[in-house]
Design an enzyme around this catalytic site. Sequence first.
Site, PDB file in Angstrom:
ATOM      1  N   ARG A  27      -9.926  50.387   5.592  1.00 15.25           N
ATOM      2  CA  ARG A  27     -10.548  51.576   5.016  1.00 15.25           C
ATOM      3  C   ARG A  27     -12.047  51.404   4.759  1.00 15.25           C
ATOM      4  O   ARG A  27     -12.729  52.321   4.343  1.00 15.25           O
ATOM      5  CB  ARG A  27      -9.857  51.951   3.702  1.00 15.25           C
ATOM      6  CG  ARG A  27      -8.387  52.223   3.854  1.00 15.25           C
ATOM      7  CD  ARG A  27      -7.760  52.521   2.524  1.00 15.25           C
ATOM      8  NE  ARG A  27      -8.220  53.774   1.988  1.00 15.25           N
ATOM      9  CZ  ARG A  27      -7.680  54.959   2.239  1.00 15.25           C
ATOM     10  NH1 ARG A  27      -6.634  55.029   3.027  1.00 15.25           N
ATOM     11  NH2 ARG A  27      -8.167  56.060   1.719  1.00 15.25           N
ATOM     12  N   ASN A 101     -12.395  55.745  -4.890  1.00 17.67           N
ATOM     13  CA  ASN A 101     -12.440  56.131  -3.474  1.00 17.67           C
ATOM     14  C   ASN A 101     -12.682  57.633  -3.437  1.00 17.67           C
ATOM     15  O   ASN A 101     -11.913  58.385  -4.019  1.00 17.67           O
ATOM     16  CB  ASN A 101     -11.105  55.773  -2.807  1.00 17.67           C
ATOM     17  CG  ASN A 101     -10.896  56.470  -1.464  1.00 17.67           C
ATOM     18  OD1 ASN A 101      -9.793  56.846  -1.118  1.00 17.67           O
ATOM     19  ND2 ASN A 101     -11.939  56.660  -0.716  1.00 17.67           N
ATOM     20  N   GLU A 495     -16.797  52.322  20.215  1.00 17.33           N
ATOM     21  CA  GLU A 495     -16.581  51.965  18.808  1.00 17.33           C
ATOM     22  C   GLU A 495     -16.388  50.471  18.584  1.00 17.33           C
ATOM     23  O   GLU A 495     -16.745  49.962  17.530  1.00 17.33           O
ATOM     24  CB  GLU A 495     -15.463  52.790  18.168  1.00 17.33           C
ATOM     25  CG  GLU A 495     -14.079  52.537  18.686  1.00 17.33           C
ATOM     26  CD  GLU A 495     -13.057  53.504  18.106  1.00 17.33           C
ATOM     27  OE1 GLU A 495     -13.171  53.903  16.950  1.00 17.33           O
ATOM     28  OE2 GLU A 495     -12.113  53.851  18.835  1.00 17.33           O
ATOM     29  N   LYS A 610     -11.069  53.134   8.984  1.00 17.80           N
ATOM     30  CA  LYS A 610      -9.958  53.782   9.671  1.00 17.80           C
ATOM     31  C   LYS A 610      -9.616  55.155   9.105  1.00 17.80           C
ATOM     32  O   LYS A 610      -9.235  56.047   9.832  1.00 17.80           O
ATOM     33  CB  LYS A 610      -8.729  52.879   9.613  1.00 17.80           C
ATOM     34  CG  LYS A 610      -7.645  53.394  10.514  1.00 17.80           C
ATOM     35  CD  LYS A 610      -6.894  52.309  11.177  1.00 17.80           C
ATOM     36  CE  LYS A 610      -5.944  52.864  12.191  1.00 17.80           C
ATOM     37  NZ  LYS A 610      -6.592  53.217  13.454  1.00 17.80           N
TER      38      LYS A 610
HETATM   39  C1  F6R Z   1     -10.928  56.110  17.022  1.00 19.13           C
HETATM   40  C2  F6R Z   1     -10.415  56.473  15.724  1.00 19.13           C
HETATM   41  C3  F6R Z   1     -10.970  57.686  15.069  1.00 19.13           C
HETATM   42  C4  F6R Z   1      -9.815  58.508  14.468  1.00 19.13           C
HETATM   43  C5  F6R Z   1     -10.364  59.683  13.649  1.00 19.13           C
HETATM   44  C6  F6R Z   1      -9.260  60.555  13.109  1.00 19.13           C
HETATM   45  O1  F6R Z   1     -10.329  54.967  17.512  1.00 19.13           O
HETATM   46  O2  F6R Z   1      -9.582  55.819  15.183  1.00 19.13           O
HETATM   47  O3  F6R Z   1     -11.725  58.465  15.935  1.00 19.13           O
HETATM   48  O4  F6R Z   1      -9.010  58.960  15.502  1.00 19.13           O
HETATM   49  O5  F6R Z   1     -11.126  59.192  12.582  1.00 19.13           O
HETATM   50  O6  F6R Z   1      -8.407  59.831  12.299  1.00 19.13           O
HETATM   51  P1  F6R Z   1      -6.961  60.342  11.933  1.00 19.13           P
HETATM   52  O7  F6R Z   1      -6.178  60.380  13.182  1.00 19.13           O
HETATM   53  O8  F6R Z   1      -6.441  59.342  10.952  1.00 19.13           O
HETATM   54  O9  F6R Z   1      -7.125  61.707  11.345  1.00 19.13           O
END
Ligand code: F6R
Length: 615
Positions: A27, A101, A495, A610
């Site tokens: 995170r 957070n 990335e 993430k």
């Molecule tokens: C790329 C990646 C990000 C997520 C984006 C959406 O590898 O992980 O582009 O896909 O931040 O995240 P979620 O799917 O958790 O809404």
Amino acid sequence: MCGIVGYIGTRQAYSVLIKGLSRLEYRGYDSAGVALINKYKDLNIYKVKGKVVDLERESENKDISGCIGIGHTRWATHGEPNTVNAHPHCSQSGKLALVHNGIIENYVTLKAKLESKGYHFKSETDTEVLVQLIDYVMEKHHLELMPAVLVAMDKVEGAYAIAIIEKDRPEEIVVAKKSSPLVIGVGDNNEYFLASDATPIVEYTDKVVYLKDGEVASMSPKSGLKIENLDNVTISPEIKKVTMDIGQLEKQGFPHFMLKEIYDQPKRITDCMRGRVNPKTLDVVLSAVTDHKERLLNAKRIIIVACGTSWHAGLIGKRLLERFCKIPTEVAYASEFRYSHSPIDKDVLVIAISQSGETADTLAAVQMAREKGAFIYGICNAIGSSIARHTDTGSYIHVGPEIGVASTKAFTGQVTVLIMLALVLAKEKGTMSRESYEEIVKELLLIPERMQKMLEVDKQIKPLSKEFTFAHHFIYMGRGFGYPVALEGALKLKEISYIHAEGYPAAEMKHGPIALIDNEMPVVIIATRTCLYDKVVSNIQEIKARKGRIIAIVTEGDTVVKNIADVTIEIPTLPPCLEPLIATIPLQLLAYHVAVCKGLNVDQPRNLAKSVTVE
Ligand code: F6R
């Protein structure tokens, strides 16, 4: 972003916090810190710029005793990553320590008011305002911690999940939540855990409470778990059971979580289809569709909202839903959609795709569309996550926790659910022949096996990736179902390897990007036989004529592209809609190995986190 943890009970809190922070490091990893109260009621705070391992080093030979503590791993928003801005933050009185957070939107106003009352601030963070505000409310109104938090949080605008401890009363942790996730773990021996998600909690207890927005809770071994909302209404805790295979939270012999998660895909896609695709009858069943058939079938328009990789899965979803179900479908970046003036009403079906289920923009888009009467279908991975809880119905992708910051198995899981959803809706609407339906279902059932075979390409890609360690740019191209795959391949590379990469629909090259091609530009192109093959072959010729280096993903047995491209990677013959599930694997591996060759931190790339819980 940012991860928070906490523990109160009979164990030594430090090791619970450190282990929990390591699990939450996905995170954010700009700084880490813990606050502990020992048996003499000393409040010890240790924090560092950097990762949890740096924090462990920093706390060596220090007093880390105490059965109550809170911890934080940061993704910087307000204030650069340094020790002063690291959490926990302490009140001026030295009595309170707090982790947070989220983002406090009215912190400038609150800070000015507190400064006028004699409070001084050490950090540049919005968080420090919270701890000073709670301290001020306690002093001014002679309140204990929980009532003071209830008063204070009513004055706060923005998103928060916070945990606070009080030096002189080491018998309680108080937490509060609005728009940022917070899970409480209820242990067997009057002990309590808290975390931004369940991963730090599951090895101690399977009983959790997901705190709701506007709720404040006190966790105390003596007086138990008490929850109140900001209107001072007492809430009885709703205890849920979580089960998680702890092995999935470990690397299990792989050097990185990303590689483990790439290799996990055959098994996870099997999990995703389990109980949904019947190999005997070849029927696909999604309980969400069975339960809400009428509402789903009446949708006149579909809008898919998502961010990043999930948005790429959405582009594949659009192609599936339009092709199989004949429903006009748009794909919107959640961040744009929520501020757009797209007409939404009860005839609209919004599909929200999110691995974490916590992405702030996707959650806000869901809430906005819901208020306007749309029906919301969630496709999430994290069980019990905010988006999963705020949708009308949905299907989990069931690929297990994804820890590497670059999304891999979640992407293929999302695509698998979208394929199943399009098949089920097409069957119900009668927009697809039984023969075509069965042909796709039969092939879908073979995907895990084909993925396993595709992983053997690792042997080819690992040595190949060395050649690209010094590339500054990459172009990825594809058409039809190959275009979202190209976008996803480019995103993976940029990335984790920090190489600039762009994805284009192959035919668009001529409209500008072809100017970039020279003998130093690697071009990855999805050139399978199903994706307007002849036209893509022409595009490849155009690149070759300008000396670009071509890595082509081709259908097995291809001879035409093989004669032109510098490198070809073969995938099996598949229905076009299933190709993304297989063609993505070599691109994931290419990005992974290039980043490893560059000596980069694959699982924790710079500047990323993430779970993007800020807008
Ligand atoms: C790329 C990646 C990000 C997520 C984006 C959406 O590898 O992980 O582009 O896909 O931040 O995240 P979620 O799917 O958790 O809404």
